[in-house]
Write an enzyme that holds these catalytic residues in place. Structure first.
Site, PDB file in Angstrom:
ATOM      1  CE  LYS A  89      37.108  27.110  38.903  1.00  0.00           C
ATOM      2  NZ  LYS A  89      35.851  26.945  39.654  1.00  0.00           N
ATOM      3  CD  GLU A 103      39.361  43.142  37.992  1.00  0.00           C
ATOM      4  OE1 GLU A 103      39.172  43.743  39.068  1.00  0.00           O
ATOM      5  OE2 GLU A 103      39.727  43.712  36.960  1.00  0.00           O
ATOM      6  CD  GLU A 108      37.089  41.220  50.000  1.00  0.00           C
ATOM      7  OE1 GLU A 108      37.651  40.109  49.930  1.00  0.00           O
ATOM      8  OE2 GLU A 108      36.664  41.839  49.017  1.00  0.00           O
TER       9      GLU A 108
HETATM   10  P1  NAD Z   1      38.041  32.088  45.675  1.00  0.00           P
HETATM   11  O1  NAD Z   1      39.387  32.609  45.326  1.00  0.00           O
HETATM   12  O2  NAD Z   1      37.926  31.081  46.734  1.00  0.00           O
HETATM   13  O3  NAD Z   1      37.352  31.445  44.383  1.00  0.00           O
HETATM   14  C1  NAD Z   1      37.292  32.145  43.161  1.00  0.00           C
HETATM   15  C2  NAD Z   1      37.331  31.142  42.020  1.00  0.00           C
HETATM   16  O4  NAD Z   1      38.589  30.470  42.048  1.00  0.00           O
HETATM   17  C3  NAD Z   1      36.265  30.052  42.119  1.00  0.00           C
HETATM   18  O5  NAD Z   1      35.816  29.732  40.823  1.00  0.00           O
HETATM   19  C4  NAD Z   1      37.040  28.872  42.712  1.00  0.00           C
HETATM   20  O6  NAD Z   1      36.495  27.617  42.382  1.00  0.00           O
HETATM   21  C5  NAD Z   1      38.376  29.072  42.018  1.00  0.00           C
HETATM   22  N1  NAD Z   1      39.507  28.408  42.661  1.00  0.00           N
HETATM   23  C6  NAD Z   1      39.676  28.117  43.967  1.00  0.00           C
HETATM   24  N2  NAD Z   1      40.879  27.515  44.154  1.00  0.00           N
HETATM   25  C7  NAD Z   1      41.467  27.444  42.927  1.00  0.00           C
HETATM   26  C8  NAD Z   1      42.714  26.943  42.457  1.00  0.00           C
HETATM   27  N3  NAD Z   1      43.607  26.405  43.277  1.00  0.00           N
HETATM   28  N4  NAD Z   1      42.993  27.045  41.135  1.00  0.00           N
HETATM   29  C9  NAD Z   1      42.103  27.597  40.291  1.00  0.00           C
HETATM   30  N5  NAD Z   1      40.905  28.086  40.680  1.00  0.00           N
HETATM   31  C10 NAD Z   1      40.592  28.013  41.981  1.00  0.00           C
HETATM   32  O7  NAD Z   1      37.168  33.368  45.985  1.00  0.00           O
HETATM   33  P2  NAD Z   1      35.626  33.409  46.390  1.00  0.00           P
HETATM   34  O8  NAD Z   1      35.463  33.106  47.813  1.00  0.00           O
HETATM   35  O9  NAD Z   1      34.845  32.595  45.416  1.00  0.00           O
HETATM   36  O10 NAD Z   1      35.274  34.938  46.085  1.00  0.00           O
HETATM   37  C11 NAD Z   1      35.419  35.943  47.024  1.00  0.00           C
HETATM   38  C12 NAD Z   1      36.606  36.805  46.700  1.00  0.00           C
HETATM   39  O11 NAD Z   1      36.519  37.298  45.357  1.00  0.00           O
HETATM   40  C13 NAD Z   1      36.653  38.032  47.558  1.00  0.00           C
HETATM   41  O12 NAD Z   1      37.965  38.299  47.968  1.00  0.00           O
HETATM   42  C14 NAD Z   1      36.172  39.126  46.620  1.00  0.00           C
HETATM   43  O13 NAD Z   1      36.562  40.422  46.953  1.00  0.00           O
HETATM   44  C15 NAD Z   1      36.745  38.693  45.339  1.00  0.00           C
HETATM   45  N6  NAD Z   1      36.037  39.342  44.250  1.00  0.00           N
HETATM   46  C16 NAD Z   1      36.693  40.295  43.531  1.00  0.00           C
HETATM   47  C17 NAD Z   1      36.029  40.963  42.507  1.00  0.00           C
HETATM   48  C18 NAD Z   1      36.730  41.996  41.679  1.00  0.00           C
HETATM   49  O14 NAD Z   1      36.223  42.307  40.611  1.00  0.00           O
HETATM   50  N7  NAD Z   1      37.838  42.554  42.105  1.00  0.00           N
HETATM   51  C19 NAD Z   1      34.707  40.650  42.228  1.00  0.00           C
HETATM   52  C20 NAD Z   1      34.063  39.683  42.990  1.00  0.00           C
HETATM   53  C21 NAD Z   1      34.745  39.013  44.006  1.00  0.00           C
END
Ligand code: NAD
Length: 495
Positions: free
Chosen positions: A193, A268, A399
Site C-alpha cells: 500500500k 521505519e 522532525e
Molecule cells: P504517514 O504516517 O502519514 O503515512 C505513511 C503511510 O501510512 C502512507 O502510505 C499512509 O497512507 C499510511 N497510513 C496513514 N494512516 C494509516 C492508517 N491508519 N493505517 C494504515 N496506514 C496508514 O507519514 P507520511 O507523512 O506519509 O511520511 C512522513 C513520515 O515518514 C516522516 O515522519 C518521515 O520521517 C517518515 N519516513 C521515515 C523513513 C525511514 O526510513 N525511517 C523514510 C521516509 C519517511
C-alpha cells in the site's frame, strides 16, 4: 479494465505536463482491477496543483482479495528454486534501469523533486532489487554443535508468509523497492500500500514486476482508504509481517493494534538528526556535505540534518557559508533546468513548516534567510536558516521534514553530544571532526541507528538501515533487511 502493456510518459500540453500512459488501477492477483465501489481519489502534481491521475479507492474488500491472492500463492512462491527467484528480482532491477527516464519523470510529476535527483532515486530503487536478488542465494541458516553427539541441530530461515507493506510519499519508488525486494527475496508474497499522494510509481513497479514474469498473486498493489487497508493488514490472519514506513503517530497505531494479533511489525519512522561541526572540522567539506544533505528532496528525507550544532568559535563563519549556499538554492518546478529544490509535497506540509518557523520566531529566534512563502505556488517554501533558538522551541524538538535548518552553538564536546542525544527520534546523526579521538567518541556516544562521521550519506542497499527508540524497529537493506520477513526455525534430528 484492459491491460495496457506500456509505461510511457509523453510530453503533453506544453513543456511540463505529462500524459500518463500506463495502467491506473489496483493490481491484484496479476490483474489490473477497479475497486468494488465507484469511489475514486485524485493525485496532484505538487508543483502546479494539477490533477494528474484519478484512481480507484480500495477499502477492506479489495485488501482482503489482495491478501487472499498472496496467501494462495505462498506455498508455491516459497518453493521457487532460489536461482529462479534471483533471476526474477534481477530482471526487475534491469527493467527499472531500462525505464529510468519515464520512472524519473513520473517521480517528479507526483512527488516534485528535481529531475536529476529523481533519476538517482530510480537507480537507488533498482539497487535494492539487485542486492536482494543476489542475497536470496545467501540465506544460509547455520548448524549448531550440540553437547549431545546424537543430536544434529540447525537453524533454518523460512519465509513468514504474506507481507503487508505500507510506504510514504517522499521516495515513491525507492521506499517500496526496499521492502518489496527484501520480502520477495525472503520468499514472502507482498501486498503493497503506497502513499495515496504518490501511488503512481508503485503502479509502475507493478507493471515492471508483471513484465519480469512473476507469478500472479506474488505482488499486489492497493491504495485508497489507508486506515481500512491497515486494519485488514492487522486483522487478516494470513498477513504475518507488517512493514511500515511513515510517521510515529501512524506507526504507533499499527504497532499497538498488531500486538493483539501477535504479528511481526517492522517500523521505519521519523528522525531528528543532529549534524555536529566541531571546531577542528574541515569547514569546506562539512558545509558542502551539509548542503547536499539538506538540499535533497526539499528536506523531506527522514535522515536529513534536522539540527545543526556548531562550535561557537566557527559559528559565524558556518552561518555565512550556509546563507550564501543553502540560502541561494534555486527553487522551482522539478522539470525546469537548473532547479535545485522543488516544492513540498502539499499545502499542509508548507503550513506545518511555516508554523514551526513562526513559532520559533515568536519565541525569540532569528531567521537568517528564507522564512517567507514563495510566489511560485502554494507548495513552495524557501531554504530557511534559523539561529538563536530557545531550547524549548518545537523547531528543535520535532522532525521538520522541510527546508529549514535550525542552528545551535556549543562550547565543549560533552555539550554537543548531550544536545545531539536530546531526542527520542534517533534515526541518524552526523559529526564532523579531524580528531580521531573525537570521531571515535561520537561513534560510541551518539545513540542513533546510523552515525556518519565526516560522511553525510553512509546508507546504501548493502547497509542495514533503521532507527532506535522512537525512530523504529527493524532494519532495511543489508543482509539484515531479510530478517523481518523470515522466521529462524530450529530443526533437530536425534539418532
Ligand atoms: P504517514 O504516517 O502519514 O503515512 C505513511 C503511510 O501510512 C502512507 O502510505 C499512509 O497512507 C499510511 N497510513 C496513514 N494512516 C494509516 C492508517 N491508519 N493505517 C494504515 N496506514 C496508514 O507519514 P507520511 O507523512 O506519509 O511520511 C512522513 C513520515 O515518514 C516522516 O515522519 C518521515 O520521517 C517518515 N519516513 C521515515 C523513513 C525511514 O526510513 N525511517 C523514510 C521516509 C519517511
Amino acid at each position: 479494465m484492459d491491460p495496457q502493456p506500456e509505461l510511457e510518459l509523453e510530453p503533453a500540453r506544453g513543456s511540463r505536463a505529462r500524459e500518463l500512459r500506463f495502467q491506473q488501477a489496483l493490481f491484484i492477483n496479476g490483474e489490473w482491477r477497479s475497486a468494488a465501489t465507484a469511489a475514486t481519489f485524485t493525485v496532484e502534481d505538487p508543483s502546479t496543483g494539477e490533477t494528474i491521475a484519478t484512481l480507484p479507492r480500495a477499502g477492506a474488500e479489495e485488501t482482503i482479495a489482495a491478501i487472499d491472492a498472496a496467501h494462495a500463492i505462498f506455498a508455491d512462491w516459497k518453493r521457487v528454486p532460489v536461482l529462479q527467484r534471483a533471476d526474477l528480482l534481477l530482471k526487475v532491477a534491469q527493467l527499472i534501469h531500462q525505464y529510468r527516464e519515464p520512472l524519473a519523470q513520473l517521480a517528479v510529476l507526483e512527488q516534485g523533486q528535481p529531475l536529476e535527483a529523481s533519476r538517482l532515486g530510480i537507480d537507488y530503487a533498482a539497487s535494492f532489487f539487485r542486492w536482494f536478488g543476489e542475497e536470496t542465494r545467501r540465506i544460509y541458516g547455520r548448524t549448531i554443535p550440540h553437547p549431545d553427539p546424537r543430536r544434529r541441530v540447525s537453524v533454518e530461515y523460512t519465509p513468514r508468509g504474506v507481507a503487508g507493506l505500507i510506504t510514504p510519499w517522499n521516495a515513491p519508488l525507492a521506499s517500496p523497492a526496499k521492502k518489496v525486494a527484501a520480502a520477495l527475496a525472503a520468499g514472502c508474497p507482498v501486498v503493497l500500500k503506497p502513499a495515496e499522494l504518490t501511488p503512481l510509481s508503485a503502479l509502475a513497479l507493478a507493471w515492471l514486476i508483471q513484465q519480469a514474469g512473476f507469478p500472479p498473486g506474488v505482488f499486489n498493489v492497493i491504495f485508497g482508504d489507508a486506515p481500512a487497508i491497515g486494519t485488514q493488514f492487522v486483522e487478516h490472519p494470513a498477513v504475518r509481517t507488517i512493514s511500515f514506513t511513515g510517521s510515529l503517530a501512524v506507526g504507533r497505531k499499527i504497532y499497538s493494534a498488531a500486538a493483539e494479533q501477535m504479528k511481526h511489525v517492522a517500523l521505519e519512522l521519523g528522525g531528528n538528526a543532529p549534524f555536529i561541526i566541531f571546531a577542528d572540522a574541515d569547514l569546506e567539506q562539512a558545509t558542502s556535505d551539509l548542503l547536499s544533505l539538506k538540499a535533497a528532496n526539499s528536506g523531506q528525507i527522514c535522515v536529513t540534518a534536522n539540527r545543526l550544532l556548531v562550535h561557537h568559535s566557527i559559528a559565524g563563519d558556518v552561518e555565512r557559508r550556509l546563507v550564501e549556499t543553502y540560502g541561494a538554492l534555486r527553487v522551482g518546478d522539478g522539470f525546469s533546468a537548473n532547479v535545485e529544490q522543488g516544492p513540498l509535497i502539499s499545502r499542509q506540509a508548507v503550513d506545518r513548516v511555516e508554523g514551526l518557523v513562526r513559532g520559533s520566531q515568536q519565541a525569540g529566534s532569528r531567521v537568517l534567510c528564507g522564512g517567507r512563502r514563495l510566489e511560485l505556488g502554494p507548495n513552495f517554501y524557501p531554504p530557511t536558516i534559523v539561529s538563536e533558538i530557545p531550547a524549548h522551541a518545537r523547531l528543535l524538538r520535532e522532525e521538520i521534514f522541510g527546508p529549514v535548518l535550525p542552528i545551535q552553538s556549543f562550547s565543549e564536546p560533552e555539550e554537543a553530544l548531550a544536545l545531539a542525544n536530546e531526542t527520542r527520534h534517533r534515526l541518524s546523526a552526523f559529526a564532523y571532526t579531524q580528531s580521531l579521538e573525537l570521531a571515535t567518541r561520537c561513534a560510541r556516544e551518539l545513540d542513533f541507528g546510523v552515525v556518519g562521521v565526516n560522511d553525510p550519506r553512509p546508507i546504501s542497499c548493502e547497509t542495514p538501515f533503521g532507527g532506535v527508540a522512537e525512530s523504529g524497529i527493524g532494519r532495511e537493506g543489508g543482509s539484515e533487511g531479510l530478517l523481518d520477513f523470515m522466521e529462524a526455525r530450529l530443526v533437530a534430528f536425534r539418532s
